[in-house]
Design an enzyme around this catalytic site. Sequence first.
Site, short mmCIF file in Angstrom:
data_model
loop_
_atom_site.label_atom_id
_atom_site.label_comp_id
_atom_site.label_asym_id
_atom_site.label_seq_id
_atom_site.Cartn_x
_atom_site.Cartn_y
_atom_site.Cartn_z
N SER A 86 25.94 -56.57 15.34
CA SER A 86 26.58 -55.53 14.55
C SER A 86 27.76 -55.99 13.69
CB SER A 86 27.06 -54.41 15.49
OG SER A 86 28.13 -54.87 16.29
N THR A 135 23.20 -47.43 9.58
CA THR A 135 24.57 -47.51 9.10
C THR A 135 24.64 -47.19 7.60
OG1 THR A 135 26.27 -49.15 8.53
CG2 THR A 135 24.11 -50.03 8.95
N ASP A 136 25.79 -46.72 7.16
CA ASP A 136 25.97 -46.47 5.72
C ASP A 136 25.95 -47.77 4.91
OD1 ASP A 136 28.44 -47.48 6.51
OD2 ASP A 136 29.63 -45.88 5.61
N GLU A 137 26.11 -48.91 5.61
CA GLU A 137 26.19 -50.19 4.88
C GLU A 137 24.88 -50.53 4.18
OE1 GLU A 137 28.44 -53.30 6.76
OE2 GLU A 137 29.48 -51.87 8.04
N TYR A 160 23.94 -58.71 7.64
CA TYR A 160 23.90 -57.59 8.60
C TYR A 160 23.25 -56.36 7.97
CZ TYR A 160 25.63 -53.34 10.93
OH TYR A 160 25.71 -52.09 11.50
N SER A 161 23.78 -55.94 6.81
CA SER A 161 23.25 -54.69 6.23
C SER A 161 21.82 -54.87 5.74
CB SER A 161 24.17 -54.15 5.14
OG SER A 161 24.42 -55.12 4.15
N LYS A 164 19.69 -54.34 8.76
CA LYS A 164 19.62 -52.91 9.14
C LYS A 164 18.73 -52.16 8.15
CE LYS A 164 21.56 -51.03 12.05
NZ LYS A 164 21.23 -50.79 13.49
N LYS A 199 36.20 -56.20 15.49
CA LYS A 199 36.19 -55.19 14.43
C LYS A 199 37.64 -54.84 14.09
CE LYS A 199 31.70 -55.04 14.59
NZ LYS A 199 30.92 -54.28 15.52
N VAL A 216 44.36 -59.63 7.01
CA VAL A 216 43.81 -58.62 6.10
C VAL A 216 43.04 -59.37 5.02
CG1 VAL A 216 44.44 -56.91 4.35
CG2 VAL A 216 45.60 -56.91 6.57
N TYR A 217 41.75 -59.06 4.89
CA TYR A 217 40.92 -59.79 3.93
C TYR A 217 41.28 -59.38 2.50
CZ TYR A 217 37.83 -60.58 8.01
OH TYR A 217 37.31 -60.92 9.23
#
Length: 352
Positions: A86, A135-137, A160-161, A164, A199, A216-217
């Site tokens: 995930s 997922t919304d991704e 990942y997305s 999914k 996460k 922080v990216y």
Amino acid sequence: MKTYLVTGGAGFIGSNFILYMLGKYDDISIINVDKLTYAGNLENLKSVEQNPRYRFVQADICDKDAISAIFAENEIDYVVNFAAESHVDRSIRDPEIFVKTNVLGTVNLLNCAKVAWETGDDCYRDGVKYLQVSTDEVYGSLGKEGYFMETTPLDPHSPYSASKASADLFVKAYADTYRFPVNITRCSNNYGPYQFPEKLIPLIMNNTLQHKELPVYGDGMQIRDWLYVEDHCKAIDMVIRDGVAGEVYNVGGHNERTNLFIVKTIIAYIKEHVDSEVGEHMIRHVTDRKGHDRRYGIDPQKIKDALGWYPETPFEIGIQKTLKWYLDNADWIKNVTSGDYQKYYEKMYSGK
Ligand code: NAD
Ligand code: TYD
């Protein structure tokens, strides 16, 4: 008595779902199938371990023999597939396992359920359903305006997305080809108890408490649409019970925040309630994530209109409950951040 086969139930959302469902209903039983990867933790389910309506089976969703045996030995009514790799950052470093678990594992589950539930050509036992937790991704990234709707084209960017989205397409193919009774839910970012500290929210909390830098990216102005995990569990429950077979339901609470806002909120809470020495000086802007999606935002109108779902926990309450949970469960976070987590963290953040 309905029997749920919940996969990935030892993970963050899956364990919250099992606790929510066993707490809410007396007339259901749950079989939790989980491989127990780094993200699976049976500690999350200690309170229901002895419950006669709950059973754990350690298995991989890709394992055809193990999954078919569970269907053969139990009369399963519903499958809720949470099992997945995930984490986006891990998918960027090692995509293959995402294809195995998220795509091949989903197809194996679909197939085992289909074989077990078939009563004739494209006919299935009454009342059964397969729910894919997506997922919304899968919709990709938004500009400043607009929201993801169920009709938004799939446009995944990360491994990942992409995995999914591929899984979603197989679920749809089973519905279209075999009239297999499915639903797909596509939820925005969840937060709450038992989330693994890779996460954003638990990682920043843990680092703040440990006086470590807060990574922080990029500019930190990326936007995520945060939902308290129990509201996601409630949505899944409603979709299983009343969702129209074949339909997709987006789940989100119109709670868009920048990553920097999230980080500063956590710092402020900890500074006020726990440790006055922490502060925004701990923030460190690090190299941006590759292919970083800029904005996610869900339009949840369909699930609201069709099923009467709404988010019950405002962000201000949810984030305080979550922070309090992590403070009250210091041993949980200590356990999950020992061992391999240190190696992951160093590999992930040392070069940034
Ligand atoms: P998680 O990483 O916390 O948990 C995943 C669980 O799946 C773990 O218990 C792990 O052991 C298990 N698992 C992994 N591979 C497996 C395999 N091959 N066989 C059996 N079990 C396996 O994930 P999460 O955050 O709880 O997410 C659960 C689901 O919800 C995922 O499908 C994810 O894509 C989806 N989702 C997550 C979010 C979010 O914000 N976390 C939002 C929307 C949708
Ligand atoms: P994450 O919790 O990994 O969820 P997702 O990538 O699935 O949305 O990340 C949420 C946001 O926070 C995302 O924009 C990436 C960012 N982020 C950081 O800035 N620093 C971090 O250390 C992590 C883990 C995430």
